[in-house]
Design a protein around this motif. Structure first.
Motif, PDB file in Angstrom:
ATOM      1  N   CYS A 153       0.850  -1.205   0.000  1.00  0.00           N
ATOM      2  CA  CYS A 153       0.000   0.000   0.000  1.00  0.00           C
ATOM      3  C   CYS A 153       0.883   1.252   0.000  1.00  0.00           C
ATOM      4  O   CYS A 153       1.767   1.400   0.842  1.00  0.00           O
ATOM      5  CB  CYS A 153      -0.902   0.017   1.234  1.00  0.00           C
ATOM      6  N   VAL A 154       0.656   2.132  -0.977  1.00  0.00           N
ATOM      7  CA  VAL A 154       1.474   3.347  -1.084  1.00  0.00           C
ATOM      8  C   VAL A 154       0.755   4.564  -0.479  1.00  0.00           C
ATOM      9  O   VAL A 154       1.184   5.698  -0.652  1.00  0.00           O
ATOM     10  CB  VAL A 154       1.874   3.629  -2.547  1.00  0.00           C
ATOM     11  N   ARG A 155      -0.351   4.293   0.206  1.00  0.00           N
ATOM     12  CA  ARG A 155      -1.089   5.354   0.895  1.00  0.00           C
ATOM     13  C   ARG A 155      -1.527   6.477  -0.047  1.00  0.00           C
ATOM     14  O   ARG A 155      -1.501   7.656   0.316  1.00  0.00           O
ATOM     15  CB  ARG A 155      -0.253   5.941   2.034  1.00  0.00           C
ATOM     16  N   CYS A 156      -1.903   6.100  -1.258  1.00  0.00           N
ATOM     17  CA  CYS A 156      -2.310   7.123  -2.229  1.00  0.00           C
ATOM     18  C   CYS A 156      -3.728   7.628  -1.946  1.00  0.00           C
ATOM     19  O   CYS A 156      -4.102   8.709  -2.403  1.00  0.00           O
ATOM     20  CB  CYS A 156      -2.240   6.548  -3.640  1.00  0.00           C
ATOM     21  N   GLY A 157      -4.535   6.832  -1.251  1.00  0.00           N
ATOM     22  CA  GLY A 157      -5.896   7.250  -0.923  1.00  0.00           C
ATOM     23  C   GLY A 157      -6.891   7.112  -2.057  1.00  0.00           C
ATOM     24  O   GLY A 157      -8.050   7.498  -1.923  1.00  0.00           O
ATOM     25  N   CYS A 188      -8.384   4.588  -3.102  1.00  0.00           N
ATOM     26  CA  CYS A 188      -9.502   3.687  -2.776  1.00  0.00           C
ATOM     27  C   CYS A 188     -10.683   4.472  -2.204  1.00  0.00           C
ATOM     28  O   CYS A 188     -11.831   4.038  -2.318  1.00  0.00           O
ATOM     29  CB  CYS A 188      -9.064   2.554  -1.846  1.00  0.00           C
ATOM     30  N   ILE A 193      -8.914   1.693   3.051  1.00  0.00           N
ATOM     31  CA  ILE A 193      -7.731   1.133   3.719  1.00  0.00           C
ATOM     32  C   ILE A 193      -7.717   1.512   5.208  1.00  0.00           C
ATOM     33  O   ILE A 193      -7.205   0.758   6.042  1.00  0.00           O
ATOM     34  CB  ILE A 193      -6.416   1.565   2.992  1.00  0.00           C
ATOM     35  N   CYS A 216      -7.605   0.169  -6.740  1.00  0.00           N
ATOM     36  CA  CYS A 216      -6.273   0.289  -6.117  1.00  0.00           C
ATOM     37  C   CYS A 216      -5.167   0.087  -7.163  1.00  0.00           C
ATOM     38  O   CYS A 216      -5.112  -0.953  -7.810  1.00  0.00           O
ATOM     39  CB  CYS A 216      -6.131  -0.749  -4.997  1.00  0.00           C
ATOM     40  N   ILE A 250      -8.723  -5.094  -1.092  1.00  0.00           N
ATOM     41  CA  ILE A 250      -9.149  -4.561   0.218  1.00  0.00           C
ATOM     42  C   ILE A 250     -10.369  -5.339   0.728  1.00  0.00           C
ATOM     43  O   ILE A 250     -10.503  -5.593   1.925  1.00  0.00           O
ATOM     44  CB  ILE A 250      -9.461  -3.051   0.086  1.00  0.00           C
TER      45      ILE A 250
HETATM   46  S1  SF4 Z   1      -5.698   2.657  -3.290  1.00  0.00           S
HETATM   47 FE1  SF4 Z   1      -5.833   2.466  -1.042  1.00  0.00          FE
HETATM   48  S2  SF4 Z   1      -5.040   0.396  -0.613  1.00  0.00           S
HETATM   49 FE2  SF4 Z   1      -4.402   0.897  -2.696  1.00  0.00          FE
HETATM   50  S3  SF4 Z   1      -2.360   1.739  -2.476  1.00  0.00           S
HETATM   51 FE3  SF4 Z   1      -3.756   3.487  -2.456  1.00  0.00          FE
HETATM   52  S4  SF4 Z   1      -4.251   3.831  -0.256  1.00  0.00           S
HETATM   53 FE4  SF4 Z   1      -3.296   1.780  -0.439  1.00  0.00          FE
END
Ligand code: SF4
Ligand code: SF4
Length: 421
Positions: free
Chosen positions: A28-32, A34, A52, A108, A114
């Motif tokens: 998980c790269v914490r991109c948000g 999702c 997440i 994602c 998830i």
């Molecule tokens: S979409 Fe959500 S679960 Fe996937 S990498 Fe980004 S923050 Fe992590």
């Protein structure tokens, strides 16, 4: 569910962290991104509904138990251990605001499933005693009575008698050696018995050999929804035993999304061996009958229709083209909603949310997403293939003052059947 405790919950979390879960957390790269896929976030803009984030307690256990730095921090007493208060705070995030719809998993960018992780997390939540009362009650009834709604055999028999009187056809029960054994959801039996009549009429015309088992007619699986694998396996085993007893070659999953996911995709894993029979969704079978020329239609529906894809049938189940081919056969005026098929938006009531009365207000709030989709196509009627979606669509439409009927695809086909066999 009995003997639940924090210790049991944490143990279940540790057991739930398999290789996929560990790799999903570490990638998980914490991109948000999702968050934008989840109707609970888009319709409330509350960051706590970021998919997440709903997994934070499970992530904490993964970090503390299975990563070098997490273990070191734990050994030095620098990390905060999970408490009952943490799990209590997360209970509504994991059950009330997740329908297991799988849309976040599709979006994602690193491919984290998830939805799979939320199901795993529910194992620990249930073991720790942090599952919603409504879902606990439904699961108890499924185990003790055989149906999450408490529907017993006499209730099914009464509906069958009613259907037989109305259609003039016999509904076969406990017929050994039939080609197909039909499962039903309690909602179909109690709220939409017309579905049984539609099946009787279609199968009569198409010459399908079928039966219902008096010992295992329930299709849904509350064990999966609440997150107790032992119960989920027990419920699947009942179907396996009934199919074996009746020596059927195929089991039909009815118009219910989660039932299909449970018996088709999770069933063999839950009972630990392949089935001796094939599982088909009713739409898969109807599409096969269509392709074989065994479904003859008298006339086409003229109303403007749109199709609501049930998440577990389309996105998680892969039954996307079959309903569209069937609709092409039976309807003249079909309009697709924006973001349809595998990217369709959930109705807001799957994954056990509809059994969880506490979540009623939230599920109606997030219905705004479906409303926006419907506002774009302005259909005369909505067609779907899940009785749970159907009930919630009707609730949501009523809540927002929209007068659009919701139809079952199987029933629509039955209505337009030609008289000839
Ligand atoms: S979409 Fe959500 S679960 Fe996937 S990498 Fe980004 S923050 Fe992590
Ligand atoms: S599975 Fe669906 S409801 Fe659950 S977090 Fe993902 S997008 Fe939201």
């Amino acid at each position: 569910m009995s003997g639940a405790s924090l210790e049991r919950g944490i143990h279940a979390f540790k057991e739930a962290i398999d290789a996929p879960v560990a790799s999903f957390f570490s990638s998980c790269v914490r991109c948000g991104l999702c968050s934008k896929a989840c109707l609970f976030y888009t319709e409330t803009e509350d960051p706590k509904y970021t998919p997440i984030h709903k997994l934070e307690p499970l992530r904490r256990v993964w970090r503390q138990e299975y990563t070098f730095w997490g273990r070191l921090a734990s050994a030095l007493g620098l990390s905060k251990q999970l408490t009952d208060a943490d799990l209590e705070a997360w209970e509504t995030l994991v059950y009330d605001s997740c329908t297991l719809c799988g849309r976040c998993s599709m979006i994602c960018p690193v491919g984290n499933d998830i939805t799979y992780m939320i199901r795993k997390m529910r194992e620990g939540m249930a073991a720790s005693g942090h599952a919603p009362p409504g879902l606990i009650g439904a699961t108890r009834r499924a185990v003790t009575i055989g149906s999450p709604m408490g529907v017993k055999l006499p209730a099914l028999q009464a509906q069958i008698r009613h259907v037989e009187k109305e259609t003039g056809l016999s509904v076969p029960v406990d017929v050994e050696g039939a080609d197909y054994m039909l499962l039903l959801s309690s909602m179909e039996i109690m709220n939409f018995p017309e579905f049984i009549g539609a099946i009787a009429r279609i199968f009569d015309k198409a010459g399908v050999s079928w039966t219902i088992s008096s010992e295992a007619f329930e299709a849904t699986n509350s064990g999966i929804q609440i997150g107790v694998s032992e119960i989920a396996a027990e419920l699947v085993q009942r179907v396996v035993d009934a199919a074996g007893k009746l020596k059927v070659k195929n089991v039909i999953s009815p118009e219910c999304g989660h039932a299909y996911m449970a018996i088709r995709w999770e069933g063999p894993n839950l009972v630990g061996k392949p089935f001796d029979f094939k599982v088909v969704h009713i739409l898969e079978l109807l599409d096969e009958l269509r392709a074989q020329g065994r479904l003859k239609i008298s006339d086409k529906e003229v109303q403007r229709l749109t199709y609501h894809d049930p998440c577990q049938i389309s996105r998680r189940g892969g039954v996307v083209e079959q309903p569209r081919r069937l609709l092409d056969m039976v309807a003249e005026n079909m309009a697709e909603m924006p973001e349809t098929g595998t990217l369709n938006w959930c109705c807001g009531a799957g994954g056990g949310v509809s059994s969880n009365e506490r979540a009623d207000d939230l599920r109606l709030t997030v219905f705004k997403r479906k409303k926006a989709q419907l506002d774009k196509v302005k259909p005369d009627a909505i067609v779907s293939a899940c009785s749970n979606c159907r009930i919630h669509l009707e609730d949501g439409l009523e809540e927002y003052g929209m007068e659009i009927p919701v139809l079952s695809l199987t029933e629509l086909i039955a209505e337009h059947l030609a008289d000839e066999k």
